[in-house]
Design a protein around this motif. Structure first.
Motif, short mmCIF file in Angstrom:
data_model
loop_
_atom_site.label_atom_id
_atom_site.label_comp_id
_atom_site.label_asym_id
_atom_site.label_seq_id
_atom_site.Cartn_x
_atom_site.Cartn_y
_atom_site.Cartn_z
N GLU A 30 -68.78 40.54 26.90
CA GLU A 30 -69.90 41.00 26.45
C GLU A 30 -70.13 42.21 26.66
N VAL A 31 -69.19 43.05 26.32
CA VAL A 31 -69.51 44.59 26.75
C VAL A 31 -70.31 45.12 25.66
N ASN A 32 -71.58 45.96 25.99
CA ASN A 32 -72.55 46.48 25.09
C ASN A 32 -71.70 47.76 24.45
N TYR A 33 -72.02 47.85 23.22
CA TYR A 33 -72.01 49.03 22.32
C TYR A 33 -73.19 49.37 21.52
N PRO A 34 -73.04 50.59 21.02
CA PRO A 34 -74.34 50.79 19.81
C PRO A 34 -74.29 50.00 18.80
N SER A 35 -73.08 49.42 18.35
CA SER A 35 -72.91 48.47 17.30
C SER A 35 -73.08 47.17 17.66
N GLY A 36 -73.29 46.81 18.90
CA GLY A 36 -73.38 45.41 19.33
C GLY A 36 -72.53 45.06 20.63
N ARG A 37 -72.44 43.74 20.86
CA ARG A 37 -71.79 43.45 22.14
C ARG A 37 -70.66 42.36 21.97
N SER A 38 -69.43 43.07 22.30
CA SER A 38 -68.18 42.34 21.94
C SER A 38 -68.15 41.23 22.77
N ASP A 39 -67.50 40.16 22.40
CA ASP A 39 -67.06 39.03 23.02
C ASP A 39 -66.13 39.17 24.24
N TRP A 40 -65.12 39.60 24.23
CA TRP A 40 -64.01 39.70 24.94
C TRP A 40 -63.24 40.99 24.86
N GLU A 41 -62.66 41.62 25.99
CA GLU A 41 -61.72 42.99 25.95
C GLU A 41 -60.97 42.77 26.92
N MET A 42 -59.59 43.39 26.51
CA MET A 42 -58.77 43.57 27.69
C MET A 42 -58.47 45.20 27.44
N THR A 43 -58.21 45.75 28.70
CA THR A 43 -57.98 47.35 28.80
C THR A 43 -56.84 47.69 29.89
N GLY A 44 -55.93 48.31 29.16
CA GLY A 44 -54.75 48.56 30.20
C GLY A 44 -54.98 49.31 31.25
N LYS A 45 -54.37 49.04 32.53
CA LYS A 45 -54.89 49.79 33.64
C LYS A 45 -53.94 51.06 33.57
N TYR A 46 -54.54 52.11 34.40
CA TYR A 46 -54.10 53.55 34.15
C TYR A 46 -52.60 53.63 34.63
N HIS A 47 -52.17 52.75 35.68
CA HIS A 47 -50.71 52.91 36.10
C HIS A 47 -49.62 52.16 35.42
N THR A 48 -50.00 51.56 34.35
CA THR A 48 -48.92 50.74 33.58
C THR A 48 -48.81 51.44 32.33
#
Length: 122
Positions: A30-48
């Motif tokens: 449920e990440v909020n964006y100007p275009s809506g709210r995403s269901d699910w997200e995965m973001t790579g960690k900076y040290h990988t």
């Protein structure tokens, strides 16, 4: 609007990913964006090796009685593909250097599922 069963599928997916992949990724729902709210997200960690990557998934649940409609799809519905494309564009506005992948997952009761990358069937 998120249904109870869609939320169950999404939360189960989230829990399994956190359990087995949290050393390389952070996970969000449920990440909020100007275009809506995403269901699910995965973001790579900076040290990988996955740093500067993001995966966005739109989940859709339909009851088993409507499974044939979903299981016969050859591409995601336009509205669902447009949603994840909008989220991707919002992310790229904030982080233009990110590599962003989008998916739409349809779960059809206990009958099966369909997974599409962007607008293509996998």
């Amino acid at each position: 609007m998120t249904t109870v069963k869609e939320n169950f599928v999404r939360c189960t997916f989230y829990e399994l990913c956190v359990r087995y992949h949290s050393w390389d990724f952070t996970f969000s729902m449920e990440v909020n964006y100007p275009s809506g709210r995403s269901d699910w997200e995965m973001t790579g960690k900076y040290h990988t090796k996955y740093k500067d990557t993001k995966t966005i998934i739109e989940f859709k649940y339909v009851p088993a009685k409507d499974a044939d409609k979903v299981l016969s799809l050859q591409a995601p519905l336009e509205t669902d593909a447009a949603k994840v494309t909008g989220y991707k564009n919002d992310v790229l506005q904030m982080f233009p250097h990110f590599a962003v992948e989008t998916y739409v997952i349809y779960v059809a009761g206990n009958k099966g599922f369909r997974l599409f990358r962007g607008s293509k069937k996998l």
